[in-house]
Design a protein around this motif. Structure first.
Motif, PDB file in Angstrom:
ATOM      1  N   SER A 156      10.602  17.761   0.443  1.00  0.00           N
ATOM      2  CA  SER A 156      11.099  16.785  -0.612  1.00  0.00           C
ATOM      3  C   SER A 156      10.020  16.522  -1.315  1.00  0.00           C
ATOM      4  CB  SER A 156      11.580  15.724   0.420  1.00  0.00           C
ATOM      5  OG  SER A 156      10.297  15.168   0.946  1.00  0.00           O
ATOM      6  N   GLY A 157       8.625  16.716  -1.388  1.00  0.00           N
ATOM      7  CA  GLY A 157       7.944  16.467  -2.403  1.00  0.00           C
ATOM      8  C   GLY A 157       7.233  14.983  -2.352  1.00  0.00           C
ATOM      9  N   HIS A 158       7.663  14.246  -1.469  1.00  0.00           N
ATOM     10  CA  HIS A 158       7.008  12.973  -1.505  1.00  0.00           C
ATOM     11  C   HIS A 158       5.705  13.004  -0.822  1.00  0.00           C
ATOM     12  CE1 HIS A 158      10.945  10.598  -1.856  1.00  0.00           C
ATOM     13  NE2 HIS A 158      11.428  11.824  -1.972  1.00  0.00           N
ATOM     14  N   GLN A 159       4.976  12.216  -1.431  1.00  0.00           N
ATOM     15  CA  GLN A 159       3.327  12.261  -0.994  1.00  0.00           C
ATOM     16  C   GLN A 159       3.065  10.717  -0.638  1.00  0.00           C
ATOM     17  OE1 GLN A 159       0.501  14.451  -2.740  1.00  0.00           O
ATOM     18  NE2 GLN A 159       1.745  16.019  -1.776  1.00  0.00           N
ATOM     19  N   HIS A 160       2.329  10.397   0.660  1.00  0.00           N
ATOM     20  CA  HIS A 160       1.798   8.979   0.911  1.00  0.00           C
ATOM     21  C   HIS A 160       0.492   9.007   1.235  1.00  0.00           C
ATOM     22  CE1 HIS A 160       6.215  10.279   2.314  1.00  0.00           C
ATOM     23  NE2 HIS A 160       6.484   9.241   2.094  1.00  0.00           N
ATOM     24  N   ALA A 161       0.218   7.711   1.176  1.00  0.00           N
ATOM     25  CA  ALA A 161      -1.229   7.255   1.670  1.00  0.00           C
ATOM     26  C   ALA A 161      -1.120   6.119   2.434  1.00  0.00           C
ATOM     27  CB  ALA A 161      -2.058   7.419   0.643  1.00  0.00           C
ATOM     28  N   ILE A 162      -0.795   5.936   4.045  1.00  0.00           N
ATOM     29  CA  ILE A 162      -0.629   5.152   4.644  1.00  0.00           C
ATOM     30  C   ILE A 162      -1.472   4.551   5.667  1.00  0.00           C
ATOM     31  CG2 ILE A 162       1.910   5.356   3.952  1.00  0.00           C
ATOM     32  CD1 ILE A 162       2.246   6.406   6.876  1.00  0.00           C
ATOM     33  N   ALA A 163      -1.499   3.219   6.116  1.00  0.00           N
ATOM     34  CA  ALA A 163      -2.017   3.152   7.443  1.00  0.00           C
ATOM     35  C   ALA A 163      -0.751   2.721   8.535  1.00  0.00           C
ATOM     36  CB  ALA A 163      -3.119   1.897   7.230  1.00  0.00           C
ATOM     37  N   ALA A 366      -4.078  -9.033  13.948  1.00  0.00           N
ATOM     38  CA  ALA A 366      -4.419  -8.016  13.138  1.00  0.00           C
ATOM     39  C   ALA A 366      -3.974  -6.306  14.213  1.00  0.00           C
ATOM     40  CB  ALA A 366      -5.864  -7.804  13.327  1.00  0.00           C
ATOM     41  N   PRO A 367      -3.417  -5.710  13.671  1.00  0.00           N
ATOM     42  CA  PRO A 367      -3.134  -4.382  14.427  1.00  0.00           C
ATOM     43  C   PRO A 367      -4.114  -3.529  15.043  1.00  0.00           C
ATOM     44  CG  PRO A 367      -3.117  -4.027  11.937  1.00  0.00           C
ATOM     45  CD  PRO A 367      -3.331  -5.447  12.205  1.00  0.00           C
ATOM     46  N   LYS A 368      -3.936  -3.498  16.207  1.00  0.00           N
ATOM     47  CA  LYS A 368      -4.981  -2.704  16.984  1.00  0.00           C
ATOM     48  C   LYS A 368      -4.884  -1.124  16.538  1.00  0.00           C
ATOM     49  CE  LYS A 368      -4.526  -4.215  21.465  1.00  0.00           C
ATOM     50  NZ  LYS A 368      -4.164  -5.380  21.673  1.00  0.00           N
ATOM     51  N   ASP A 369      -6.021  -0.312  16.721  1.00  0.00           N
ATOM     52  CA  ASP A 369      -5.938   1.149  16.284  1.00  0.00           C
ATOM     53  C   ASP A 369      -5.137   1.593  15.305  1.00  0.00           C
ATOM     54  OD1 ASP A 369      -7.455   1.450  18.728  1.00  0.00           O
ATOM     55  OD2 ASP A 369      -5.464   1.452  20.115  1.00  0.00           O
ATOM     56  N   LEU A 370      -5.552   1.110  14.088  1.00  0.00           N
ATOM     57  CA  LEU A 370      -4.761   1.403  12.900  1.00  0.00           C
ATOM     58  C   LEU A 370      -5.110   2.910  12.522  1.00  0.00           C
ATOM     59  CD1 LEU A 370      -3.118  -0.219  10.592  1.00  0.00           C
ATOM     60  CD2 LEU A 370      -5.042  -0.613   9.518  1.00  0.00           C
ATOM     61  N   GLY A 371      -4.034   3.723  12.325  1.00  0.00           N
ATOM     62  CA  GLY A 371      -4.355   5.011  11.945  1.00  0.00           C
ATOM     63  C   GLY A 371      -4.204   5.156  10.639  1.00  0.00           C
ATOM     64  N   THR A 372      -4.381   6.328  10.009  1.00  0.00           N
ATOM     65  CA  THR A 372      -4.197   6.455   8.575  1.00  0.00           C
ATOM     66  C   THR A 372      -3.616   8.005   8.470  1.00  0.00           C
ATOM     67  OG1 THR A 372      -6.528   7.610   8.044  1.00  0.00           O
ATOM     68  CG2 THR A 372      -6.041   5.218   7.716  1.00  0.00           C
ATOM     69  N   TYR A 373      -3.009   7.964   7.390  1.00  0.00           N
ATOM     70  CA  TYR A 373      -2.065   9.403   6.843  1.00  0.00           C
ATOM     71  C   TYR A 373      -1.883   9.574   5.374  1.00  0.00           C
ATOM     72  CZ  TYR A 373       1.596  13.030   6.537  1.00  0.00           C
ATOM     73  OH  TYR A 373       2.397  13.849   6.405  1.00  0.00           O
ATOM     74  N   THR A 374      -2.082  10.790   5.150  1.00  0.00           N
ATOM     75  CA  THR A 374      -1.937  11.060   3.758  1.00  0.00           C
ATOM     76  C   THR A 374      -1.685  12.679   3.597  1.00  0.00           C
ATOM     77  OG1 THR A 374      -2.472  11.195   1.358  1.00  0.00           O
ATOM     78  CG2 THR A 374      -4.263  11.513   3.325  1.00  0.00           C
ATOM     79  N   GLU A 375      -0.799  13.416   3.014  1.00  0.00           N
ATOM     80  CA  GLU A 375      -0.667  14.838   2.902  1.00  0.00           C
ATOM     81  C   GLU A 375      -1.746  15.567   2.216  1.00  0.00           C
ATOM     82  OE1 GLU A 375       1.874  12.578   2.124  1.00  0.00           O
ATOM     83  OE2 GLU A 375       3.470  12.911   3.274  1.00  0.00           O
ATOM     84  N   TYR A 380      -4.280  11.606  -3.317  1.00  0.00           N
ATOM     85  CA  TYR A 380      -3.755  10.420  -3.001  1.00  0.00           C
ATOM     86  C   TYR A 380      -4.681  10.211  -1.547  1.00  0.00           C
ATOM     87  CZ  TYR A 380      -0.030  11.274  -6.112  1.00  0.00           C
ATOM     88  OH  TYR A 380       0.726  11.548  -7.240  1.00  0.00           O
ATOM     89  N   ASN A 381      -5.438   8.976  -1.569  1.00  0.00           N
ATOM     90  CA  ASN A 381      -6.179   8.770  -0.195  1.00  0.00           C
ATOM     91  C   ASN A 381      -6.063   7.344   0.160  1.00  0.00           C
ATOM     92  OD1 ASN A 381      -7.619   9.696   2.091  1.00  0.00           O
ATOM     93  ND2 ASN A 381      -9.199  10.320   0.837  1.00  0.00           N
ATOM     94  N   VAL A 382      -6.431   7.148   1.502  1.00  0.00           N
ATOM     95  CA  VAL A 382      -6.551   5.799   2.213  1.00  0.00           C
ATOM     96  C   VAL A 382      -7.852   5.583   2.975  1.00  0.00           C
ATOM     97  CG1 VAL A 382      -4.993   6.816   3.789  1.00  0.00           C
ATOM     98  CG2 VAL A 382      -5.087   4.313   3.660  1.00  0.00           C
ATOM     99  N   GLN A 383      -8.230   4.433   2.854  1.00  0.00           N
ATOM    100  CA  GLN A 383      -9.456   4.201   3.500  1.00  0.00           C
ATOM    101  C   GLN A 383      -9.302   2.743   4.175  1.00  0.00           C
ATOM    102  OE1 GLN A 383     -13.244   3.945   1.218  1.00  0.00           O
ATOM    103  NE2 GLN A 383     -13.285   6.125   1.289  1.00  0.00           N
ATOM    104  N   THR A 384      -9.293   2.415   5.438  1.00  0.00           N
ATOM    105  CA  THR A 384      -9.448   1.040   5.991  1.00  0.00           C
ATOM    106  C   THR A 384     -10.598   0.585   6.122  1.00  0.00           C
ATOM    107  OG1 THR A 384      -9.392   2.101   8.330  1.00  0.00           O
ATOM    108  CG2 THR A 384      -7.321   1.983   7.375  1.00  0.00           C
ATOM    109  N   GLY A 385     -10.454  -0.880   6.569  1.00  0.00           N
ATOM    110  CA  GLY A 385     -11.602  -1.691   6.755  1.00  0.00           C
ATOM    111  C   GLY A 385     -11.385  -3.020   7.350  1.00  0.00           C
ATOM    112  N   SER A 386     -12.387  -3.670   7.866  1.00  0.00           N
ATOM    113  CA  SER A 386     -12.029  -4.904   8.450  1.00  0.00           C
ATOM    114  C   SER A 386     -12.965  -6.158   8.042  1.00  0.00           C
ATOM    115  CB  SER A 386     -11.716  -4.837   9.908  1.00  0.00           C
ATOM    116  OG  SER A 386     -11.861  -6.027  10.512  1.00  0.00           O
ATOM    117  N   ALA A 387     -12.794  -7.017   7.439  1.00  0.00           N
ATOM    118  CA  ALA A 387     -13.751  -8.285   7.080  1.00  0.00           C
ATOM    119  C   ALA A 387     -13.372  -9.404   6.646  1.00  0.00           C
ATOM    120  CB  ALA A 387     -14.698  -7.600   6.065  1.00  0.00           C
ATOM    121  N   GLY A 388     -14.209 -10.676   7.310  1.00  0.00           N
ATOM    122  CA  GLY A 388     -14.028 -11.858   7.149  1.00  0.00           C
ATOM    123  C   GLY A 388     -12.331 -12.350   6.574  1.00  0.00           C
TER     124      GLY A 388
END
Ligand SMILES: *[C@@H]1O[C@H](CO)[C@@H](O)[C@H](O)[C@H]1NC(C)=O
Length: 406
Positions: A156-163, A366-375, A380-388
């Motif tokens: 389908s050609g859809h592209q994602h960058a998600i947590a 806050a969500p536990k064990d956050l995963g990430t996904y991108t084709e 397109y990319n995704v980068q998680t973090g956690s702060a204050g």
């Protein structure tokens, strides 16, 4: 002689049947438009070209739904999940509140809801009247490249960058989403940033509730950044639609129009703006409510719309999606988020911050064990973090076509 007459008759027949098909389609468009654009109490012209109709709250499309004939409208939620109130960030984001351009020219009276009027051209851009307001293909971010259905994603050609989170029961989700105006290369492509509240497996009966912002020339006829919702109870096949474009979502809010533009927008290396969205389930009635910002309870998806989601969600996703139509054999240059990669950080890359889920005790956490996904992380990319202040957050997006994503 006989042959000439026959030829003539046949030609007449062809012309008449073409004209008939055309008239039938015109009638269908008119009928559908009349059904979507209910008689307004007041109409407000927006500077961006939209017309906002103030429709009596009980005249909205939702009540045409066969399962909602005897539905008693809830004018407010009888429950809000406990937890941190929306933390409008004091340091990093601008404090100007997000508004909609049509507010400059008026407001909807109490007892009515603002509805973006559908134009004939909006409908004519759809492949058919039946498809108007619906997603075109069954595509959903399924963050397990190795598991079933990867073909749907790539075809389908859809592209994602998600947590995402999964593996528990979820009763809602929240996020504060940075707002941008990504460039769209082809009119049939879109770029959106949203959260998904998903129930069931990734099969034909997937339930999904979605909300965020989008740029979609196909749906709206321009490149404006717009607030939107979506729902389906059968993996985008027959049920559901964007905004109020079918019977389903019940709106109670008279200030904010679904599908209308939002402003101001963030600028690269300059002011940043974001919207907060909370979706949660009323444990008593089973309806899924949506709130925009601190003050705007928008309305709800009534429990009877869903199967799996009538209990709880099994997965929550946050992030971006674009269509890559690869029309010229190259990757699209349609942008996701700000059009910049997560590495660039605040003021440059787009973010989701304070992402939370509603747990089994109806508390926001806050969500536990956050995963990430991108084709394709080179596009397109995704980068998680956690702060204050930002709690659980991520940067996401990218430019699409570039030397590493040809
Ligand atoms: C949307 O933007 C694209 C390129 O960014 C442009 O080619 C197109 O004309 C714009 N569409 C509308 C309807 O303004």
């Amino acid at each position: 002689m006989g042959k000439v007459v026959l030829l003539f008759l046949c030609m007449v027949l062809v012309v008449v049947s073409l004209a008939c098909a055309d008239s039938i389609e015109k009638l269908e468009v008119q009928k559908h438009l009349k059904n979507l654009n209910r008689p307004p109490v007041r109409s407000i012209k927006s500077p961006d070209g939209d017309v906002i109709d103030c429709i009596h709250v009980s005249h909205q499309p939702a009540f045409d739904h066969p399962d909602l004939k005897n539905h008693k409208i809830q004018m407010k939620p009888n429950f809000h999940p406990e937890g941190h109130p929306f933390g409008e960030s004091k340091v990093s984001s601008n404090s100007k509140p997000i508004t909609q351009p049509w507010h400059q020219n008026g407001r909807c009276p109490d007892g009515t809801i603002p509805v973006r009027r559908t134009k004939k051209d909006d409908m004519l851009r759809a492949s058919s009247v039946q498809h108007f307001g619906k997603k075109k293909d069954r595509s959903f971010p399924q963050p397990k490249p190795a598991k079933p259905l990867p073909d749907i994603i790539s075809q389908s050609g859809h592209q994602h960058a998600i947590a995402y989170v999964e593996g528990d029961k979820y009763y809602g989700a929240k996020a504060t989403i940075n707002v941008w105006d990504p460039k769209i290369q082809q009119p049939n492509e879109f770029s959106l940033s949203q959260m998904w509240i998903l129930g069931g497996s990734f099969g034909q009966d997937l339930n999904s509730i979605e909300a965020g912002w989008q740029v979609s020339p196909d749906l709206y006829g321009d490149n404006n950044t717009r607030l939107f919702t979506y729902w389906t109870s059968d993996a985008y096949q027959a049920t559901g639609c964007y905004n109020l474009l079918c019977s389903g979502f019940i709106q109670i809010n008279s200030d904010i129009a679904l599908g209308a533009s939002i402003s101001p927008l963030s600028k690269y290396s300059s002011s940043q703006y974001d919207i907060s969205i909370l979706v949660w389930k009323d444990p008593k009635e089973g309806n899924w409510w949506m709130q925009f910002g601190n003050d705007h309870v928008m309305g709800y998806w009534p429990a009877p719309l869903f199967s799996y989601l009538s209990d709880s969600a099994s997965m929550i996703e946050w992030g971006g999606e674009v269509v890559n139509s690869e029309s010229d054999g190259q990757h699209t240059s349609t942008q996701m988020g700000s059009g910049h990669f997560p590495e660039e950080g605040f003021g440059k890359a787009s973010y989701f911050k304070n992402i939370q889920i509603v747990d089994g005790d109806n508390k926001l956490r806050a969500p536990k064990d956050l995963g990430t996904y991108t084709e394709q992380d080179s596009c397109y990319n995704v980068q998680t973090g956690s702060a204050g202040d930002w709690g659980s957050y991520f940067y996401y997006g990218g430019p699409g076509r570039n030397p590493n994503c040809p």
